[in-house]
Design a protein around this motif. Structure first.
Motif, mmCIF file in Angstrom:
data_model
loop_
_atom_site.group_PDB
_atom_site.id
_atom_site.type_symbol
_atom_site.label_atom_id
_atom_site.label_comp_id
_atom_site.label_asym_id
_atom_site.label_seq_id
_atom_site.Cartn_x
_atom_site.Cartn_y
_atom_site.Cartn_z
ATOM 1 N N PRO A 116 -27.722 7.424 -27.788
ATOM 2 C CA PRO A 116 -28.838 7.703 -28.691
ATOM 3 C C PRO A 116 -28.983 6.707 -29.837
ATOM 4 O O PRO A 116 -30.003 6.690 -30.523
ATOM 5 N N ASP A 117 -27.996 5.859 -30.076
ATOM 6 C CA ASP A 117 -28.032 4.989 -31.251
ATOM 7 C C ASP A 117 -28.463 3.558 -30.922
ATOM 8 O O ASP A 117 -28.207 2.638 -31.690
ATOM 9 N N ARG A 118 -29.122 3.361 -29.798
ATOM 10 C CA ARG A 118 -29.576 2.022 -29.415
ATOM 11 C C ARG A 118 -30.911 1.715 -30.086
ATOM 12 O O ARG A 118 -31.813 2.555 -30.114
ATOM 13 N N ASP A 119 -31.069 0.507 -30.622
ATOM 14 C CA ASP A 119 -32.344 0.115 -31.212
ATOM 15 C C ASP A 119 -33.332 -0.243 -30.113
ATOM 16 O O ASP A 119 -32.954 -0.446 -28.957
ATOM 17 N N GLU A 120 -34.621 -0.343 -30.467
ATOM 18 C CA GLU A 120 -35.664 -0.561 -29.472
ATOM 19 C C GLU A 120 -35.493 -1.879 -28.733
ATOM 20 O O GLU A 120 -35.752 -1.968 -27.531
ATOM 21 N N ALA A 121 -35.044 -2.912 -29.439
ATOM 22 C CA ALA A 121 -34.861 -4.212 -28.789
ATOM 23 C C ALA A 121 -33.805 -4.134 -27.693
ATOM 24 O O ALA A 121 -33.996 -4.661 -26.586
ATOM 25 N N THR A 122 -32.702 -3.455 -27.967
ATOM 26 C CA THR A 122 -31.639 -3.319 -26.976
ATOM 27 C C THR A 122 -32.089 -2.441 -25.818
ATOM 28 O O THR A 122 -31.810 -2.736 -24.646
ATOM 29 N N VAL A 123 -32.800 -1.350 -26.142
ATOM 30 C CA VAL A 123 -33.302 -0.469 -25.090
ATOM 31 C C VAL A 123 -34.273 -1.224 -24.187
ATOM 32 O O VAL A 123 -34.208 -1.116 -22.958
ATOM 33 N N ALA A 124 -35.180 -1.993 -24.784
ATOM 34 C CA ALA A 124 -36.145 -2.760 -23.996
ATOM 35 C C ALA A 124 -35.439 -3.725 -23.052
ATOM 36 O O ALA A 124 -35.805 -3.867 -21.881
ATOM 37 N N GLU A 125 -34.404 -4.396 -23.538
ATOM 38 C CA GLU A 125 -33.648 -5.336 -22.716
ATOM 39 C C GLU A 125 -32.955 -4.621 -21.560
ATOM 40 O O GLU A 125 -32.990 -5.075 -20.408
ATOM 41 N N ASN A 126 -32.332 -3.473 -21.845
ATOM 42 C CA ASN A 126 -31.618 -2.738 -20.799
ATOM 43 C C ASN A 126 -32.576 -2.132 -19.778
ATOM 44 O O ASN A 126 -32.288 -2.109 -18.571
ATOM 45 N N VAL A 127 -33.725 -1.628 -20.258
ATOM 46 C CA VAL A 127 -34.711 -1.062 -19.341
ATOM 47 C C VAL A 127 -35.247 -2.146 -18.412
ATOM 48 O O VAL A 127 -35.431 -1.925 -17.205
ATOM 49 N N LEU A 128 -35.507 -3.313 -18.958
ATOM 50 C CA LEU A 128 -36.027 -4.409 -18.147
ATOM 51 C C LEU A 128 -34.993 -4.844 -17.103
ATOM 52 O O LEU A 128 -35.348 -5.165 -15.957
ATOM 53 N N ALA A 129 -33.729 -4.847 -17.480
ATOM 54 C CA ALA A 129 -32.675 -5.164 -16.512
ATOM 55 C C ALA A 129 -32.624 -4.100 -15.421
ATOM 56 O O ALA A 129 -32.370 -4.411 -14.247
ATOM 57 N N LEU A 130 -32.883 -2.844 -15.790
ATOM 58 C CA LEU A 130 -32.888 -1.765 -14.798
ATOM 59 C C LEU A 130 -34.053 -1.930 -13.826
ATOM 60 O O LEU A 130 -33.924 -1.650 -12.633
ATOM 61 N N VAL A 131 -35.200 -2.388 -14.318
ATOM 62 C CA VAL A 131 -36.343 -2.669 -13.443
ATOM 63 C C VAL A 131 -35.977 -3.757 -12.434
ATOM 64 O O VAL A 131 -36.291 -3.662 -11.245
ATOM 65 N N ALA A 132 -35.308 -4.807 -12.915
ATOM 66 C CA ALA A 132 -34.877 -5.879 -12.011
ATOM 67 C C ALA A 132 -33.870 -5.358 -10.991
ATOM 68 O O ALA A 132 -33.880 -5.761 -9.823
ATOM 69 N N ALA A 133 -33.001 -4.437 -11.412
ATOM 70 C CA ALA A 133 -32.007 -3.866 -10.507
ATOM 71 C C ALA A 133 -32.649 -2.968 -9.459
ATOM 72 O O ALA A 133 -32.089 -2.760 -8.377
ATOM 73 N N LEU A 134 -33.837 -2.430 -9.754
ATOM 74 C CA LEU A 134 -34.518 -1.539 -8.811
ATOM 75 C C LEU A 134 -34.830 -2.247 -7.505
ATOM 76 O O LEU A 134 -34.864 -1.626 -6.440
ATOM 77 N N ASN A 135 -35.050 -3.565 -7.547
ATOM 78 C CA ASN A 135 -35.328 -4.306 -6.318
ATOM 79 C C ASN A 135 -34.157 -4.269 -5.351
ATOM 80 O O ASN A 135 -34.342 -4.281 -4.132
ATOM 81 N N ALA A 136 -32.935 -4.252 -5.867
ATOM 82 C CA ALA A 136 -31.752 -4.158 -5.007
ATOM 83 C C ALA A 136 -31.511 -2.717 -4.584
ATOM 84 O O ALA A 136 -31.065 -2.451 -3.471
ATOM 85 N N HIS A 137 -31.805 -1.771 -5.471
ATOM 86 C CA HIS A 137 -31.615 -0.347 -5.170
ATOM 87 C C HIS A 137 -32.602 0.115 -4.102
ATOM 88 O O HIS A 137 -32.253 0.895 -3.220
ATOM 89 N N ASP A 138 -33.842 -0.370 -4.196
ATOM 90 C CA ASP A 138 -34.901 0.008 -3.258
ATOM 91 C C ASP A 138 -35.381 -1.249 -2.550
ATOM 92 O O ASP A 138 -36.436 -1.795 -2.841
ATOM 93 N N ARG A 139 -34.590 -1.717 -1.572
ATOM 94 C CA ARG A 139 -34.859 -3.010 -0.940
ATOM 95 C C ARG A 139 -36.150 -3.016 -0.136
ATOM 96 O O ARG A 139 -36.809 -4.039 -0.015
ATOM 97 N N ARG A 140 -36.534 -1.893 0.428
ATOM 98 C CA ARG A 140 -37.692 -1.867 1.313
ATOM 99 C C ARG A 140 -39.022 -1.962 0.577
ATOM 100 O O ARG A 140 -40.051 -2.207 1.191
ATOM 101 N N THR A 141 -39.021 -1.735 -0.723
ATOM 102 C CA THR A 141 -40.247 -1.906 -1.506
ATOM 103 C C THR A 141 -40.042 -2.963 -2.583
ATOM 104 O O THR A 141 -40.633 -2.881 -3.656
ATOM 105 N N ARG A 142 -39.195 -3.947 -2.300
ATOM 106 C CA ARG A 142 -38.899 -4.994 -3.277
ATOM 107 C C ARG A 142 -40.188 -5.666 -3.748
ATOM 108 O O ARG A 142 -41.042 -6.042 -2.959
ATOM 109 N N GLY A 143 -40.332 -5.803 -5.062
ATOM 110 C CA GLY A 143 -41.516 -6.443 -5.621
ATOM 111 C C GLY A 143 -42.676 -5.497 -5.882
ATOM 112 O O GLY A 143 -43.697 -5.908 -6.431
ATOM 113 N N HIS A 144 -42.530 -4.215 -5.510
ATOM 114 C CA HIS A 144 -43.629 -3.248 -5.668
ATOM 115 C C HIS A 144 -44.042 -3.120 -7.132
ATOM 116 O O HIS A 144 -45.238 -3.191 -7.457
#
Length: 406
Positions: A116-144
């Protein structure tokens, strides 16, 4: 405005394209070089080695190199995705390379986002990394998510949104499927159509999305609802909340159209891609029931050329009969492989055999004959013509029409 410019990524489309080309072409180049190296090494050790022994050594080496280098180079895909983005950040702009590296550990990112103590800049960076990781998690819709973001921005232009609204909608479109990180990868990457129980699990992904980006909720405002409302329908028959009309957030109504269009025109393991023209017709048919009529009208104002550009350089193949929704048999299989951005092990092996066999046996310093000499008497003289190739019949297309929802 100066503050915004200092905290905005500038898109690097050429660098992204070059990186993607390296990811897709590099493994085959390395496999070819491996086959040549092993062939020369074997011939140097055993000058009289027969062609089948050369092939038995070079082909496995090429396939192992193909698989290993492909796996390593696919690690560059998150960076290629990030290089295509032009995003405004709520605070300090992160480094793309650092975000791409973080995407390799999605579980660690998820734990960081729960703090809960993460600032918006750090959250934005981590969320964006999670979006990039989604391509490996969901390989069949990569790039969707990236394609939906690109088409949503075309819609934003037609709807004449304010710059501030446009910036937040871009984030919302990119994050819209983040809830799929809670769906087991064996369901997301399953070959064939999901079962009824698996569909129920898949249908829960919108509700789980906002939790992953909770730290950005204050900055995104109403636009965060693209994540949990992009499967709501204008007539109230959607999910997960059964909202109707303007009860659905504007972001949800906009992203719903872009998301459905991408799904209809994309390859899935359970369906063939529709052409851009057919998908546009389907959107109009569902206007007022599935989709907000005003958003559909705006989408129809987007040029077909811009839609192809947003979908990617190979999207025009869906308009060809051999690859499109009306195709069947070999054409459909090849079309699905090309348009889906993935190659099955069997197809990879076939490509490797076709590409590498000439390299393995065409130039033989030992004087041993090559495959061409042993495979057909036609090369021995002009009096031995090759038989005409058989004509392949076209199998009936008995697949149902692609669904609107993913």
């Amino acid at each position: 405005m100066a503050f915004q410019q200092e905290n905005r990524w500038t898109a690097r489309p050429r660098a992204a394209a070059a990186l993607r080309a390296l990811v897709h072409v590099g493994p085959f180049v390395l496999a070819f070089l491996a086959s040549v190296a092993f062939r020369h090494g074997l011939v140097a050790l055993v000058p009289d080695a027969p062609w089948f022994a050369v092939l038995a050594v070079t082909l496995p080496a090429a396939l192992v190199t193909l698989a290993a280098s492909g796996r390593v180079l696919r690690g560059l895909l998150p960076l290629a995705l990030l290089l295509r983005l032009s995003l405004l950040f709520p605070d300090e702009m992160p480094n793309r390379f650092g975000v791409a590296l973080r995407s390799a550990s999605p579980k660690r990112l998820a734990r960081r986002l729960e703090s809960p103590d993460r600032d918006e800049a750090t959250v934005a960076e981590n969320v964006l990394a999670l979006v990039a990781a989604l391509n490996a998690h969901d390989r069949r819709t990569r790039g969707h998510s990236e394609r939906v973001r690109a088409m949503t921005m075309l819609l934003a232009d037609e709807l004449d949104l304010e710059p501030d609204e446009r910036d937040r909608l871009e984030w919302a479109a990119l994050l819209h499927d983040l809830g799929k990180m809670d769906v087991p990868p064996e369901i997301l990457n399953k070959r064939g159509r999901p079962s009824d129980d698996e569909w129920q699990v898949l249908r829960r992904h919108p509700a789980g999305g906002p939790a992953h980006a909770a730290g950005l909720a204050a900055w995104l405002g109403e636009w965060i609802h693209a994540m949990d409302q992009h499967h709501e329908r204008f007539d109230g028959t959607g999910y997960p909340h059964g909202l109707a009309g303007e009860e659905i957030a504007r972001s949800g109504r906009i992203v719903a159209v872009a998301d459905a269009f991408e799904v209809m025109t994309a390859t899935r393991s359970y369906k063939r891609p529709m052409s851009v023209e057919a998908a546009r017709t389907e959107l109009v048919a569902c206007s007022g029931s599935h989709f907000d009529p005003a958003v559909v009208r705006a989408f129809m104002s987007v040029s077909v050329g811009d839609l192809h550009k947003a979908l990617g350089p190979l999207s025009w193949l869906t308009s060809l009969p051999v690859f499109g929704a009306s195709s069947s048999g070999l054409g459909a299989a090849v079309g699905n492989a090309v348009l889906g951005g993935s190659v099955s092990p069997a197809l990879a092996a076939a490509v490797a055999i076709v590409a590498l066999t000439p390299a393995a046996v065409a130039s033989d310093p030992s004087g041993v004959g090559n495959l061409g000499v042993m495979s057909t008497p036609a090369v021995a003289g002009a009096d031995s013509p090759l038989p005409d190739p058989p004509i392949l019949g076209e199998a009936p297309d008995d697949q149902p029409a692609p669904p609107v929802d993913s």
